[in-house]
Design an enzyme around this catalytic site. Structure first.
Site, PDB file in Angstrom:
ATOM      1  N   GLY A 115     -13.386  -4.866   1.457  1.00  0.00           N
ATOM      2  CA  GLY A 115     -13.066  -5.901   0.484  1.00  0.00           C
ATOM      3  C   GLY A 115     -12.760  -5.472  -0.946  1.00  0.00           C
ATOM      4  N   GLY A 116     -12.383  -4.204  -1.150  1.00  0.00           N
ATOM      5  CA  GLY A 116     -12.095  -3.752  -2.506  1.00  0.00           C
ATOM      6  C   GLY A 116     -13.211  -2.920  -3.114  1.00  0.00           C
TER       7      GLY A 116
ATOM      8  CE  LYS B 136     -13.159  -6.819   8.828  1.00  0.00           C
ATOM      9  NZ  LYS B 136     -12.132  -5.857   9.246  1.00  0.00           N
TER      10      LYS B 136
ATOM     11  CD  GLU C 229     -12.037 -10.177   8.009  1.00  0.00           C
ATOM     12  OE1 GLU C 229     -11.046 -10.100   8.747  1.00  0.00           O
ATOM     13  OE2 GLU C 229     -12.184  -9.488   6.996  1.00  0.00           O
TER      14      GLU C 229
ATOM     15  NE  ARG D   1      -3.866  -2.240   0.547  1.00  0.00           N
ATOM     16  CZ  ARG D   1      -4.532  -3.014   1.416  1.00  0.00           C
ATOM     17  NH1 ARG D   1      -4.725  -2.597   2.650  1.00  0.00           N
ATOM     18  NH2 ARG D   1      -5.049  -4.167   1.039  1.00  0.00           N
TER      19      ARG D   1
HETATM   20  P1  13P Z   1     -10.854  -4.016   3.926  1.00  0.00           P
HETATM   21  O1  13P Z   1     -11.994  -3.177   4.438  1.00  0.00           O
HETATM   22  O2  13P Z   1      -9.790  -3.228   3.201  1.00  0.00           O
HETATM   23  O3  13P Z   1     -11.340  -5.225   3.170  1.00  0.00           O
HETATM   24  O4  13P Z   1     -10.073  -4.570   5.184  1.00  0.00           O
HETATM   25  C1  13P Z   1     -10.790  -5.026   6.264  1.00  0.00           C
HETATM   26  C2  13P Z   1     -10.079  -6.147   6.885  1.00  0.00           C
HETATM   27  O5  13P Z   1      -9.708  -6.072   8.035  1.00  0.00           O
HETATM   28  C3  13P Z   1      -9.857  -7.350   6.099  1.00  0.00           C
HETATM   29  O6  13P Z   1      -9.415  -8.370   6.932  1.00  0.00           O
END
Ligand code: 13P
Length: 334
Positions: free
Chosen positions: A262-263, A219, A177, A33
């Site tokens: 998530g993109g 999540k 998650e 990033r």
């Molecule tokens: P993003 O919102 O960039 O997808 O990241 C959240 C996250 O913690 C992914 O594990």
């Protein structure tokens, strides 16, 4: 720690109009990033960037918690104040990412499984001492012609449940998650089916491992067509499919659910969350735990001049937190 203590942390994480900022990128991911905006990734540049995020004035108005990475939870501001102290003063609950990333699942080409259970009990104890009150573990589910296999879903959910039980033993709220990736050209219906299979397997595994749902946060990804799909869906369709699958699979005893971005673009992530809450009330608070959709605008601006642009970048972080906080109430109006 009692279940009531875990439950009160979990409820604070999804307090009305508040959500979570994920700044738990691994050293490799944050390196990518930073490289994308022309900043060399060093321990100091990563520290300075995360200090900018965590010291955003007024961040606690819309942010209940922040997920940190192992390196970050040990770091301090340039004036020597530990990040966890800064956060607690701002009313932001410290969280920690504890999984060790994915590896290919043997025997199932294309599927991955998340590692990190070995030694986790001891690591959780250390993180609790460092001030963490919740922990995150991310499982990755890929949709292709051949994946996910039911074995991959079960292996990932089993690991999530083992991790969640260990978190509760250590007095940390587990944020479980399972991320169904947006990569691919699948339809929203396929995304729905995969989310349904994953959530059924997950809540079965949590039950099998004696995880107390009252002290757990989910999540999850939104139900959305793949990035390369031609299917056009509006925010209401995403909201409808996402809420439908959650209502059919997630027990009402869970204190709250948060979404990853998530993109998705910033605007999509906010408008989808808003549409989801607009069709409420729901059995649980539905909020955000965004990484990219909280950070990407601020990162670009900060990177142009990491010394001079701190205050301007922080205004962007605050604006994203405010917009997503409003969307968590269904009150964002673009
Ligand atoms: P993003 O919102 O960039 O997808 O990241 C959240 C996250 O913690 C992914 O594990």
């Amino acid at each position: 720690m009692s279940i009531e203590d875990l439950e009160s942390i979990a409820l604070a994480m999804v307090a009305p109009g508040k959500g979570i900022i994920a700044i738990d990128e691994s050293t490799k991911t944050i390196g990518k990033r930073l490289a994308a905006v022309g900043v060399e990734s060093t321990e100091e540049s990563r520290r300075a960037y995360r200090e900018m995020l965590l010291t955003t004035p007024g961040l606690g108005e819309h942010i209940s918690g922040a997920i940190l990475y192992d390196e970050t939870i040990r770091q301090s501001t340039k004036d020597g104040v530990p990040f966890t102290t800064v956060m607690k003063k701002a009313g932001i609950i410290p969280g920690i990412k504890v999984d060790k990333g994915t590896v290919p699942l043997a025997g199932f080409p294309g599927d991955v499984v998340t590692e990190g259970l070995d030694g986790l009990r001891e690591r959780l104890q250390e993180y609790a001492k460092l001030g963490a009150q919740f922990a995150k573990w991310r499982a990755v589910i890929k949709i292709t012609e051949d994946t996910p296999s039911s074995t991959a879903i079960e292996a990932n959910c089993h690991a999530l449940a083992r991790y969640a039980a260990l978190c509760q033993e250590a007095g940390l709220v587990p944020m479980v998650e399972p991320e169904v990736l947006m990569d691919g050209d699948h339809s929203i219906d396929v995304s729905y089916e995969v989310h349904e299979a994953v959530l059924r397997s997950l809540f079965n595994a949590l039950y099998e491992q004696n995880v107390m749902l009252e002290g757990t946060i989910l999540k999850i990804s939104m139900v959305i067509p793949g990035k390369d799909s031609d299917e056009q869906v509006d925010a209401e369709e995403v909201a409808d499919a996402t809420v439908r699958v959650l209502k059919s699979c997630v027990p009402a005893s869970l204190p709250g659910i948060v979404f990853l971005s998530g993109g998705q673009t910033d605007k999509q992530a906010t408008s989808h969350l808003n549409a989801i809450n607009h069709i409420g009330p729901h059995p649980w608070p539905l909020s955000f735990s965004y990484g990219r959709a909280m950070q990407q605008a601020a990162l670009k601006l900060w990177a142009k001049d990491p010394k001079a642009n701190v205050a301007e970048a922080q205004k962007m972080v605050h604006a994203r937190a405010r917009d997503n906080g409003l969307a968590a109430l269904g009150r964002w109006n673009g």
